[in-house]
Design a protein around this motif. Structure first.
Motif, PDB file in Angstrom:
ATOM      1  N   HIS A   1     -73.472  -0.577  19.100  1.00  0.00           N
ATOM      2  CA  HIS A   1     -72.582   0.168  17.930  1.00  0.00           C
ATOM      3  C   HIS A   1     -70.960   0.256  18.123  1.00  0.00           C
ATOM      4  N   ALA A   2     -70.638  -0.373  19.089  1.00  0.00           N
ATOM      5  CA  ALA A   2     -69.336  -0.271  19.687  1.00  0.00           C
ATOM      6  C   ALA A   2     -68.351  -0.684  18.536  1.00  0.00           C
ATOM      7  N   ASN A   3     -68.787  -1.697  17.881  1.00  0.00           N
ATOM      8  CA  ASN A   3     -67.745  -2.055  16.848  1.00  0.00           C
ATOM      9  C   ASN A   3     -67.765  -1.115  15.464  1.00  0.00           C
ATOM     10  N   VAL A   4     -68.390  -0.206  15.645  1.00  0.00           N
ATOM     11  CA  VAL A   4     -68.156   1.126  14.614  1.00  0.00           C
ATOM     12  C   VAL A   4     -68.135   2.381  15.152  1.00  0.00           C
TER      13      VAL A   4
ATOM     14  N   PRO B   1     -65.847   5.222  15.692  1.00  0.00           N
ATOM     15  CA  PRO B   1     -64.510   5.485  15.227  1.00  0.00           C
ATOM     16  C   PRO B   1     -63.510   6.133  15.910  1.00  0.00           C
ATOM     17  N   PHE B   2     -64.082   6.440  17.406  1.00  0.00           N
ATOM     18  CA  PHE B   2     -62.713   7.114  18.190  1.00  0.00           C
ATOM     19  C   PHE B   2     -62.027   5.790  19.014  1.00  0.00           C
ATOM     20  N   LEU B   3     -62.607   4.329  18.834  1.00  0.00           N
ATOM     21  CA  LEU B   3     -61.840   3.345  19.515  1.00  0.00           C
ATOM     22  C   LEU B   3     -60.783   2.998  18.371  1.00  0.00           C
ATOM     23  N   ILE B   4     -59.653   2.129  18.824  1.00  0.00           N
ATOM     24  CA  ILE B   4     -58.805   1.642  18.173  1.00  0.00           C
ATOM     25  C   ILE B   4     -59.185   0.432  17.320  1.00  0.00           C
ATOM     26  N   GLY B   5     -58.993   0.762  15.995  1.00  0.00           N
ATOM     27  CA  GLY B   5     -59.680  -0.282  14.864  1.00  0.00           C
ATOM     28  C   GLY B   5     -61.034   0.038  14.356  1.00  0.00           C
ATOM     29  N   GLY B   6     -61.710   1.171  14.814  1.00  0.00           N
ATOM     30  CA  GLY B   6     -62.874   1.720  14.773  1.00  0.00           C
ATOM     31  C   GLY B   6     -62.704   2.184  13.179  1.00  0.00           C
ATOM     32  N   PRO B   7     -63.832   2.188  12.354  1.00  0.00           N
ATOM     33  CA  PRO B   7     -63.783   2.452  10.913  1.00  0.00           C
ATOM     34  C   PRO B   7     -63.652   3.981  10.785  1.00  0.00           C
ATOM     35  N   LYS B   8     -62.901   4.342   9.624  1.00  0.00           N
ATOM     36  CA  LYS B   8     -62.264   5.625   9.198  1.00  0.00           C
ATOM     37  C   LYS B   8     -63.224   5.887   7.939  1.00  0.00           C
ATOM     38  N   ARG B   9     -64.473   6.052   8.230  1.00  0.00           N
ATOM     39  CA  ARG B   9     -65.415   6.297   6.879  1.00  0.00           C
ATOM     40  C   ARG B   9     -66.676   6.673   7.563  1.00  0.00           C
ATOM     41  N   ARG B  10     -67.698   7.081   6.708  1.00  0.00           N
ATOM     42  CA  ARG B  10     -69.059   7.373   7.005  1.00  0.00           C
ATOM     43  C   ARG B  10     -69.759   6.068   7.516  1.00  0.00           C
ATOM     44  N   LEU B  11     -70.607   6.139   8.511  1.00  0.00           N
ATOM     45  CA  LEU B  11     -71.070   5.048   9.066  1.00  0.00           C
ATOM     46  C   LEU B  11     -72.564   4.601   8.649  1.00  0.00           C
ATOM     47  N   ASP B  12     -72.369   4.477   7.341  1.00  0.00           N
ATOM     48  CA  ASP B  12     -73.906   4.171   6.541  1.00  0.00           C
ATOM     49  C   ASP B  12     -73.839   2.933   5.771  1.00  0.00           C
TER      50      ASP B  12
END
Length: 159
Positions: A110-113, A115-126
């Motif tokens: 789940h590294a691609n989602v 949110p703490f990484l640069i470019g990670g999503p800024k939304r609920r992970l649903d």
């Protein structure tokens, strides 16, 4: 647990069964304000010398997204991040510590989602394939939105 309390009159007098634990959310102004108050208080209580979450205005939202606003998951994430900070002998939790804690909880796949990484999503992970895609909590039925068939099937299966 309600079934056990219901059949025992002694427990009925001592246990409150209709006190739902709501999930936090940051999608509304009131929800965002409440969560920020909670995170600030949590930050004050952490056994580290420096406040960790007040300098970065985006961090409370990211914590909420990474945990789906579930109190137990928030505490677990922050505890793991605090242990990571201590391992590097820091008195402050960083985004990197939170990213490591997220990875420990959800796995590297789940590294691609994260949110703490640069470019990670800024939304609920649903969304499909994300940590909270199939999450449902009967105590929070309003937060549940059934996914359409389009969102439930993987690419190339059914159109």
């Amino acid at each position: 647990a309600k079934e056990i309390v219901r059949v025992n009159s002694q427990l009925q007098r001592r246990v409150i069964t209709e006190l739902p634990l709501r999930m936090f959310e940051v999608e509304t102004p009131a929800g965002k304000q409440l969560f920020r108050i909670f995170i600030k208080k949590l930050d004050e209580l952490l056994p580290v010398a420096d406040m960790s979450f007040v300098d970065d205005p985006e961090l409370p939202d990211l914590i909420c997204y990474a945990t789906h606003g579930i109190l137990d998951y928030i505490i677990e994430l922050v505890t793991e991040a605090m242990l990571a900070a201590r391992a590097r002998e820091s008195e402050r939790i960083s985004r990197d510590d939170l990213a490591l804690a997220f990875e420990k909880r959800h796995g590297r796949h789940h590294a691609n989602v994260n949110p703490f990484l640069i470019g990670g999503p800024k939304r609920r992970l649903d969304q499909f394939g994300e940590p909270f895609y199939a999450f449902f909590d009967s105590a929070n039925p309003i937060a549940y939105e059934p996914k359409t068939i389009k969102h439930r099937v993987s690419r190339g299966s059914i159109k």
